[in-house]
Design a protein around this motif. Structure first.
Motif, PDB file in Angstrom:
ATOM      1  N   PHE A 194      43.481  45.625 -38.035  1.00 15.14           N
ATOM      2  CA  PHE A 194      43.690  44.258 -38.541  1.00 15.14           C
ATOM      3  C   PHE A 194      45.153  43.834 -38.399  1.00 15.14           C
ATOM      4  O   PHE A 194      45.447  42.681 -38.070  1.00 15.14           O
ATOM      5  N   GLN A 195      46.059  44.772 -38.657  1.00 19.03           N
ATOM      6  CA  GLN A 195      47.485  44.442 -38.523  1.00 19.03           C
ATOM      7  C   GLN A 195      47.844  44.158 -37.067  1.00 19.03           C
ATOM      8  O   GLN A 195      48.621  43.242 -36.783  1.00 19.03           O
ATOM      9  N   ALA A 196      47.277  44.936 -36.135  1.00 22.52           N
ATOM     10  CA  ALA A 196      47.535  44.691 -34.715  1.00 22.52           C
ATOM     11  C   ALA A 196      46.975  43.336 -34.281  1.00 22.52           C
ATOM     12  O   ALA A 196      47.622  42.596 -33.526  1.00 22.52           O
ATOM     13  N   ARG A 197      45.788  42.999 -34.760  1.00 24.03           N
ATOM     14  CA  ARG A 197      45.197  41.707 -34.406  1.00 24.03           C
ATOM     15  C   ARG A 197      45.997  40.562 -35.018  1.00 24.03           C
ATOM     16  O   ARG A 197      46.113  39.484 -34.423  1.00 24.03           O
ATOM     17  N   LEU A 198      46.558  40.788 -36.217  1.00 25.15           N
ATOM     18  CA  LEU A 198      47.406  39.767 -36.830  1.00 25.15           C
ATOM     19  C   LEU A 198      48.681  39.558 -36.011  1.00 25.15           C
ATOM     20  O   LEU A 198      49.114  38.407 -35.802  1.00 25.15           O
ATOM     21  N   ILE A 199      49.257  40.650 -35.536  1.00 27.57           N
ATOM     22  CA  ILE A 199      50.468  40.525 -34.700  1.00 27.57           C
ATOM     23  C   ILE A 199      50.150  39.771 -33.416  1.00 27.57           C
ATOM     24  O   ILE A 199      50.915  38.898 -32.977  1.00 27.57           O
ATOM     25  N   ILE A 200      49.006  40.083 -32.803  1.00 25.04           N
ATOM     26  CA  ILE A 200      48.607  39.375 -31.583  1.00 25.04           C
ATOM     27  C   ILE A 200      48.405  37.900 -31.861  1.00 25.04           C
ATOM     28  O   ILE A 200      48.824  37.027 -31.078  1.00 25.04           O
ATOM     29  N   ALA A 201      47.762  37.594 -33.001  1.00 22.13           N
ATOM     30  CA  ALA A 201      47.555  36.189 -33.361  1.00 22.13           C
ATOM     31  C   ALA A 201      48.872  35.465 -33.569  1.00 22.13           C
ATOM     32  O   ALA A 201      49.045  34.319 -33.131  1.00 22.13           O
ATOM     33  N   GLU A 202      49.826  36.124 -34.220  1.00 24.45           N
ATOM     34  CA  GLU A 202      51.138  35.497 -34.447  1.00 24.45           C
ATOM     35  C   GLU A 202      51.879  35.290 -33.122  1.00 24.45           C
ATOM     36  O   GLU A 202      52.561  34.277 -32.935  1.00 24.45           O
ATOM     37  N   GLN A 203      51.759  36.237 -32.211  1.00 19.61           N
ATOM     38  CA  GLN A 203      52.372  36.062 -30.889  1.00 19.61           C
ATOM     39  C   GLN A 203      51.727  34.903 -30.130  1.00 19.61           C
ATOM     40  O   GLN A 203      52.424  34.098 -29.499  1.00 19.61           O
ATOM     41  N   ASN A 204      50.397  34.807 -30.226  1.00 13.39           N
ATOM     42  CA  ASN A 204      49.708  33.701 -29.565  1.00 13.39           C
ATOM     43  C   ASN A 204      50.062  32.368 -30.203  1.00 13.39           C
ATOM     44  O   ASN A 204      50.125  31.336 -29.520  1.00 13.39           O
ATOM     45  N   ILE A 205      50.283  32.380 -31.523  1.00 19.92           N
ATOM     46  CA  ILE A 205      50.712  31.144 -32.190  1.00 19.92           C
ATOM     47  C   ILE A 205      52.055  30.686 -31.636  1.00 19.92           C
ATOM     48  O   ILE A 205      52.261  29.489 -31.366  1.00 19.92           O
ATOM     49  N   ALA A 206      52.985  31.634 -31.474  1.00 21.79           N
ATOM     50  CA  ALA A 206      54.302  31.275 -30.927  1.00 21.79           C
ATOM     51  C   ALA A 206      54.162  30.718 -29.508  1.00 21.79           C
ATOM     52  O   ALA A 206      54.819  29.724 -29.148  1.00 21.79           O
ATOM     53  N   ILE A 207      53.288  31.337 -28.690  1.00 19.33           N
ATOM     54  CA  ILE A 207      53.082  30.845 -27.319  1.00 19.33           C
ATOM     55  C   ILE A 207      52.457  29.453 -27.343  1.00 19.33           C
ATOM     56  O   ILE A 207      52.878  28.548 -26.601  1.00 19.33           O
TER      57      ILE A 207
END
Length: 479
Positions: A194-207
């Motif tokens: 879940f933490q890894a998916r949250l990090i990916i989501a936050e990176q995608n939000i920035a993009i």
């Protein structure tokens, strides 16, 4: 002899040979396949002895090692199972005490007033019967002993049953331990996933935020439309909507891990809040042979012990057909005055055997034998069912782990392809060679495959933990 018990011949043989009445326990034969139908990993050998007792060490994660140690030391379900083992051990000692003579001591001191009719002289002469009161004291000290001679194995069968109950209780504690270790590993892998998916989501939000800003700039320059801006904004918000769900799952998983380690639900939040990489599965997972499960799985061992206890209770019930021989003895001293107890005039004793034989019980003994025999059959069926369930669980774990590895490889290739597609779509859009919808679709595809890849990595870990649990991993670890 006419009218004799049908067990009379067996009774005589038991007395001469010192045997126990009833069936003897033999380990049941369980049908298991020679090998597993699905290998755990490509190239792994099912004939290699599995190293599953400390399976969490294969992930090389100090945080997981620490959680396992704390859970084994402080989990309340495990403490409860350990207390039940203590209870079963005490019950076994209680059963064994019947092997020995039972000696008791007692002391009494009583004073009684009674009346009697006595001939007394009358005032006018002669004798007249009159009631007369008098006091009597009685001081008594006594030892009594009894010892049942276990000629037909009643006590032996009781001890066998309680010993098997103790073994079943110990295996139940080990089963709780194996489940606890598996739960800690599974929830920890879920947490990191879940933490890894949250990090990916936050990176995608920035993009996506950069994409929205770029689209607005192009719109002001007349190179993009307001529809392109709205679509970019919608893509950004859809990714942002994933964040609350991930945070909720992270919080719930942290609460569960805290409780498993015997702490308050939020105790591990500060320690595990920082996201780390997902656990890496070991390259090789030897699974052993299916027959190894009979020795490693605590639930199978527990079912076998319960069958042994049920078998012993059948023999214990059958001993009720036969007489019980008991040696009884009593010795004591009594006197009407306390100081007279030092004299030997009030000594008494009684020694002799006692035999009790059921003559008519209205079918109680026969019905009890039938009850215990039915329970033994149920225990045998439970054992066979437990073996099949263990084989099914292990086969399912092997299939899930193997197929998830293939899925992870495909998703990894999909992420690489979607990343290339997004780069090309951006280049073509900036050059005016393609529509902005292609860029948005490429971003959506990349976001989705990245999330599924992280989810697959976490699933590989949880499937591996489930496989170790199915193999009985960790059963020998002691609190």
């Amino acid at each position: 002899m006419k009218g004799a018990s049908p067990f009379a011949g067996a009774a005589l043989l038991c007395v001469l040979a010192g045997c126990a009445v009833g069936p003897n326990f033999h380990r049941p034969q369980a049908e298991v396949p020679p090998t597993w139908t699905t290998p755990a990993v490509r190239g792994a050998s099912s004939g290699v002895e599995p190293q599953t007792d400390l399976w969490w060490k294969s992930f090389k994660d100090p945080e997981l090692d620490s959680l396992i140690e704390r859970a084994v030391a402080a989990n309340y379900d495990l403490k409860l199972a350990t207390a039940r083992v203590d209870e079963a051990r005490a019950a076994n000692g209680l059963a064994r005490s019947d092997y020995y003579p039972q000696v008791n001591a007692s002391a009494t001191a009583t004073r009684n007033r009674d009346f009697a009719v006595a001939p007394l002289p009358a005032p006018g002469g002669g004798i007249t019967p009159k009631p007369v009161g008098f006091d009597l004291s009685n001081f008594k000290g006594e030892f009594d002993a009894s010892w049942e001679l276990d000629l037909f194995g009643r006590i032996r069968r009781e001890v066998e049953a309680s010993g098997a109950d103790l073994a079943a209780s110990e295996q139940d504690r080990r089963n709780v331990l194996v489940t606890l270790l598996g739960d800690v590993g599974r929830y920890y892998a879920d947490l990191r996933g879940f933490q890894a998916r949250l990090i990916i989501a936050e990176q995608n939000i920035a993009i996506d935020e950069d994409t929205v800003g770029l689209t607005r700039s192009l719109s002001k320059a007349g190179q993009a439309t307001e529809r392109d801006v709205a679509q970019a904004q919608a893509q950004l918000e859809s990714v942002r909507a994933q964040v609350p769900a991930f945070k909720s799952n992270i919080a719930v998983t942290l609460h569960r891990l805290s409780v498993l380690t015997g702490q308050q639900p939020g105790a591990l939040e500060a320690e595990l809040a920082e996201g780390k990489s997902i656990l890496l599965a070991p390259p090789d997972v030897p699974t052993g042979l299916p027959s190894d499960l009979l020795e490693r799985r605590p639930d199978i061992q527990r079912a076998e012990a319960q069958l042994a206890a049920a078998t012993a209770r059948v023999g214990q019930a059958k001993t009720e057909y036969f007489p019980r021989f008991t040696l009884l003895g009593t010795a004591g001293r009594q006197a009407s005055q306390l100081h007279d107890l030092s004299l030997g005039l009030g000594n008494y004793f009684s020694v002799g055997p006692s035999v009790s034989l059921p003559i008519f019980t209205g079918g109680r003994i026969r019905s009890n034998v039938a009850v215990q025999d039915a329970r033994m059959k149920q225990a045998a069926l439970t054992y066979q069912s437990t073996v099949l369930a263990a084989l099914e669980e292990t086969e399912n774990a092997l299939v899930n782990y193997s197929t998830e590895q293939d899925r992870h490889d495909r998703l990894d290739a999909a992420v690489a392809a979607n990343r290339t597609a997004l780069e090309l779509a951006n280049v073509q859009y900036k050059a005016g060679l393609s529509d902005f919808l292609i860029v948005l679709q490429s971003e959506r595809d990349l976001d989705a495959t990245q999330d599924r890849l992280a989810q697959s990595q976490a699933s590989i870990c949880t499937d591996l933990v489930a496989l170790y649990k199915a193999l009985g991993g960790g059963w020998s670890v002691s609190p």
